[in-house]
Write a protein that holds these residues in place. Structure first.
Motif, short mmCIF file in Angstrom:
data_model
loop_
_atom_site.label_atom_id
_atom_site.label_comp_id
_atom_site.label_asym_id
_atom_site.label_seq_id
_atom_site.Cartn_x
_atom_site.Cartn_y
_atom_site.Cartn_z
N SER A 132 2.33 -2.32 10.77
CA SER A 132 2.42 -1.57 9.51
C SER A 132 1.81 -2.31 8.34
O SER A 132 1.49 -1.71 7.31
N ASN A 133 1.64 -3.63 8.47
CA ASN A 133 1.09 -4.45 7.39
C ASN A 133 -0.35 -4.89 7.66
O ASN A 133 -0.84 -5.81 7.01
N ILE A 177 0.85 -1.18 0.00
CA ILE A 177 0.00 0.00 0.00
C ILE A 177 0.89 1.24 0.00
O ILE A 177 1.74 1.40 0.87
N ASP A 178 0.69 2.09 -0.98
CA ASP A 178 1.50 3.29 -1.12
C ASP A 178 0.73 4.47 -0.54
O ASP A 178 -0.24 4.95 -1.12
N LEU A 179 1.20 4.96 0.63
CA LEU A 179 0.56 6.11 1.26
C LEU A 179 1.11 7.43 0.73
O LEU A 179 0.58 8.49 1.05
N GLY A 180 2.17 7.35 -0.05
CA GLY A 180 2.74 8.57 -0.60
C GLY A 180 3.11 9.57 0.47
O GLY A 180 3.77 9.24 1.47
N ASN A 206 -6.45 9.42 -0.22
CA ASN A 206 -7.64 8.92 -0.90
C ASN A 206 -7.29 7.78 -1.86
O ASN A 206 -8.00 6.78 -1.95
N ALA A 207 -6.14 7.92 -2.55
CA ALA A 207 -5.71 6.85 -3.46
C ALA A 207 -5.42 5.57 -2.69
O ALA A 207 -5.77 4.46 -3.12
N ALA A 208 -4.78 5.71 -1.52
CA ALA A 208 -4.50 4.54 -0.69
C ALA A 208 -5.80 3.91 -0.20
O ALA A 208 -5.94 2.68 -0.16
N PHE A 209 -6.77 4.75 0.21
CA PHE A 209 -8.07 4.24 0.67
C PHE A 209 -8.75 3.42 -0.41
O PHE A 209 -9.23 2.30 -0.17
N LEU A 210 -8.79 3.93 -1.63
CA LEU A 210 -9.44 3.21 -2.73
C LEU A 210 -8.67 1.95 -3.10
O LEU A 210 -9.26 0.98 -3.58
N SER A 211 -7.36 1.93 -2.85
CA SER A 211 -6.57 0.75 -3.20
C SER A 211 -6.86 -0.42 -2.27
O SER A 211 -6.54 -1.57 -2.62
N LEU A 215 -2.16 17.72 -1.39
CA LEU A 215 -1.44 16.60 -1.99
C LEU A 215 -1.46 15.38 -1.07
O LEU A 215 -1.59 14.23 -1.53
N ILE A 216 -1.33 15.62 0.24
CA ILE A 216 -1.40 14.52 1.21
C ILE A 216 -2.77 13.85 1.14
O ILE A 216 -2.88 12.62 1.12
#
Length: 414
Positions: free
Chosen positions: A346-347, A157-160, A240-245, A234-235
């Motif tokens: 973390s996982n 999961i990429d939280l960026g 949001n991208a991580a949530f949808l992933s 940007l955060i």
């Protein structure tokens, strides 16, 4: 001198009786006055008294060493890769090194590479292993064990830009001043409502006055005006991208990209009383994706077993709420997420279609990405990020009451 030579070796650790009877005579025919009898006891042969893994053990971690403990001191020079063998089906010999620890009388085989998943191995201590007097094992000592199954591809999961954040809220935070005061190990993002107890934060990277009740923090509070007008947005995009992933393909609250979950059967109450037997799918889970079409309630202890895989990942998807049951301060009973077998906070990921509530004194592990609000009741702690309003369409408020929240490896486990 008369010598009796047995056809086979004598048995170890056995008392024998020897007798010269009156049938024995000198050349003149004179017999012994009476039978001559004596006893003696043979020494204890070396043998294996314990192994790790044990014989027939399953779900053995792939990175395990293999060891055998003897009943007596052994000659170290005879404990080597010729006398300690590990093979996989074929048979194919596993390459590795062998060390003998004299203090514990234990031989340890360390494979050069991790063992293969879901594979049955045979370990053998041969008769080449001897004690200092040269006594060999009575026979080869053989045992078998099976490694844990491969959980499949690792999902990262990429939280960026949200990676360093312990807390996110889109509708501000509320903090109750109860000792000990809430503490956050990690950064915080508040956007668009940058308020703490309805007071705008200080625009200097902290919570400001917070109506006299600010949480303490090892990190920075980022808003839509600090440190600039673009970073918080940007955060939020990365969050949001991580949530949808980690959201199911059919949602809710929106179309996601993580399907294939194992359905958590109703009623969706997970956990068991501390010390109770582990039941898979109830209070015990191995790495994978688990989906509830309604809500998830965690009561008492919930054990997550990484099975020796350092990358073991767990996903829990709730179509509605995530709640942990209220408990009592330690040492009283309370909800706990227990990580074993190398599992890491973390996982562990909790995708929440609506809101999440951590009950009184809960000990939580893992990252919650909730579409809407997150509430932490008195004394609840989390080793893992708690992100309210993680979905772009959600308005997420955050409520604290004497809590501790940490980014894994920043104030808590891994």
């Amino acid at each position: 001198t008369a010598v009796f030579t047995p056809d086979d070796d004598l048995l170890p650790d056995t008392t024998y009786t020897a007798t010269i009877t009156t049938e024995a005579a000198d050349p003149a025919g004179n017999e012994l006055l009476e039978d001559y009898v004596w006893t003696f006891t043979t020494g204890e042969d070396p043998t294996v008294i314990a192994t790790d893994p044990e014989d027939q053990e399953i779900d053995v971690a792939w990175d395990s060493d293999v060891s055998a403990t003897f009943n007596k001191d052994m000659e170290p020079s005879t404990i080597n890769t010729l006398s300690f063998l590990v093979t996989e089906p074929g048979p194919t010999e596993v390459l590795g090194t062998v060390l003998y620890h004299e203090l514990t009388q234990t031989a340890v085989f360390t494979p050069d590479d991790d063992l293969l998943p879901d594979t049955t191995y045979t370990a053998t201590i041969t008769v080449e292993a001897t004690d200092p007097a040269g006594n060999e094992l009575w026979e080869d000592y053989v045992w078998v064990f099976t490694t844990a199954a491969d959980p499949g591809p690792v999902i990262k999961i990429d939280l960026g830009l949200a990676e360093s954040h312990a807390i996110a809220a889109t509708a501000g935070i509320t903090n109750t001043i109860t000792a000990p005061i809430t503490h956050i190990n990690g950064d915080v993002v508040l956007d668009p409502l940058d308020q703490c107890n309805q007071v705008t934060v200080d625009n200097e990277g902290g919570f400001g006055l917070c109506d006299g009740m600010p949480p303490t923090i090892d990190g920075v509070v980022i808003t839509n005006t600090y440190p600039d007008t673009t970073l918080s947005g940007l955060i939020k995009e990365d969050l949001n991208a991580a949530f949808l992933s980690i959201t199911p393909l059919e949602g809710p609250p929106a179309v996601g990209s993580l399907g294939g979950g194992t359905l958590i059967a109703a009623p969706t109450t997970l956990g068991g009383v501390s010390g109770s037997a582990l039941v898979e799918g109830v209070n015990y889970f191995t790495p994978g994706i688990y989906t509830s079409e309604t809500s998830i309630l965690v009561s008492d202890d919930l054990t997550l077993d990484g099975q020796g895989d350092p990358n073991a990942t767990f996903f829990f998807q709730s179509a509605s709420t995530l709640t942990t049951a209220d408990g009592a301060p330690a040492p009283g009973a309370r909800t706990r997420i227990l990580l074993v077998g190398g599992a890491k906070a973390s996982n562990v990921w909790w995708q929440v279609g609506s809101s999440a509530t951590l009950g009184l004194y809960s000990e939580f592990q893992g990252n919650i990405l909730a579409a809407y609000d997150i509430t932490m009741k008195t004394g609840a702690n989390s080793c893992g990020r708690l992100m309210a309003g993680a979905w772009v369409g959600g308005s997420g408020a955050f409520v604290f009451d004497s809590n501790l929240v940490s980014v894994p490896e920043n104030g808590c486990g891994e």
